[in-house]
Design an enzyme around this catalytic site. Structure first.
Site, mmCIF file in Angstrom:
data_model
loop_
_atom_site.group_PDB
_atom_site.id
_atom_site.type_symbol
_atom_site.label_atom_id
_atom_site.label_comp_id
_atom_site.label_asym_id
_atom_site.label_seq_id
_atom_site.Cartn_x
_atom_site.Cartn_y
_atom_site.Cartn_z
ATOM 1 N N LYS A 1 -1.897 3.054 -1.860
ATOM 2 C CA LYS A 1 -0.619 3.732 -1.687
ATOM 3 C C LYS A 1 -0.694 5.192 -2.117
ATOM 4 O O LYS A 1 -0.216 6.068 -1.401
ATOM 5 C CB LYS A 1 0.491 3.028 -2.491
ATOM 6 N N ARG B 1 -12.538 2.477 -9.426
ATOM 7 C CA ARG B 1 -11.780 3.685 -9.771
ATOM 8 C C ARG B 1 -11.976 4.020 -11.249
ATOM 9 O O ARG B 1 -12.184 5.179 -11.614
ATOM 10 C CB ARG B 1 -10.293 3.470 -9.446
ATOM 11 N N ARG C 1 -7.487 5.256 -16.193
ATOM 12 C CA ARG C 1 -6.113 4.834 -16.445
ATOM 13 C C ARG C 1 -6.129 3.626 -17.370
ATOM 14 O O ARG C 1 -6.992 2.760 -17.251
ATOM 15 C CB ARG C 1 -5.414 4.483 -15.132
ATOM 16 N N ARG D 1 -0.768 -7.342 -13.287
ATOM 17 C CA ARG D 1 -0.023 -6.535 -12.309
ATOM 18 C C ARG D 1 0.078 -7.249 -10.962
ATOM 19 O O ARG D 1 1.119 -7.197 -10.305
ATOM 20 C CB ARG D 1 -0.678 -5.164 -12.159
#
Length: 193
Positions: free
Chosen positions: A13, A127, A139, A150
């Site tokens: 996204k 990532r 992150r 999540r």
């Protein structure tokens, strides 16, 4: 154009929102980025959100809605925006509907990026590895444990939004596992169709 991008964490996204925002000349509004900025700035919302985000939990609706309501009414969003990561729940979608209605606005399209969850896990871990390799901080929610939480939250709370927006006649779904450029092309085509 006012657009919402739906998809599980790691579905692309953010990548697609950035590309689309540049192409359309409208801001990309990532609730994740807005919340991380609040955490970094140690604002009252940021302090409340920090511990929840580190555990992979969703930030409560009232905090997220307040951040989004303020942001979509800024002058740079006058001609439209792309929401990435909001709404995440039916309650947030209803709150967004109310904010837009109150301000004489409407959503033009909601695009769902469909992806396989096991592929997402690989994307997220990659990532985090890339960030570390490049000397950046990964992150806090880019771990396998946080991702699994999540994804569970996504299935329970966010996935039902597809039906919510389908009923409004503004949902389009595309294959988010295509190469990045092909996803971008498919996304743009879905918007102009």
């Amino acid at each position: 154009m006012r657009i919402v991008l739906l998809g599980p964490p790691g579905s692309g996204k953010g990548t697609q929102a950035t590309r689309l925002a540049q192409r359309l000349g409208i801001p990309e509004l990532s609730t994740g980025d807005m919340l991380r900025a609040a955490v970094s700035a140690e604002t009252p919302i940021g302090r409340k959100a920090k511990a929840m985000m580190e555990r992979g939990e969703l930030v409560p609706d009232e905090l997220v809605v307040a951040v989004v309501a303020e942001r979509i009414l800024r002058p740079d969003a006058k001609n439209g925006f792309i929401l990435d990561g909001f709404p995440r729940t039916i309650a947030q979608a209803a709150a967004l509907d109310d904010i837009l209605l109150t301000n004489g606005l409407n959503l033009d399209c909601v695009v769902e990026l469909k992806v396989d969850e096991e592929v997402l896990l690989g994307r997220i871990l990659n990532r985090a590895k890339e960030a570390t390799t490049n000397g950046q901080t990964a992150r806090v929610d880019d771990t396998e444990g946080a991702l699994r939480i999540r994804l569970d939250e996504y299935r329970r709370q966010t996935a039902p939004l597809a039906d919510y927006y389908r009923a409004k006649g503004i949902l389009k779904s595309i294959d988010g596992l295509q190469p990045v450029n092909k996803v971008a092309t498919s996304l743009f085509e879905a918007l102009v169709a």
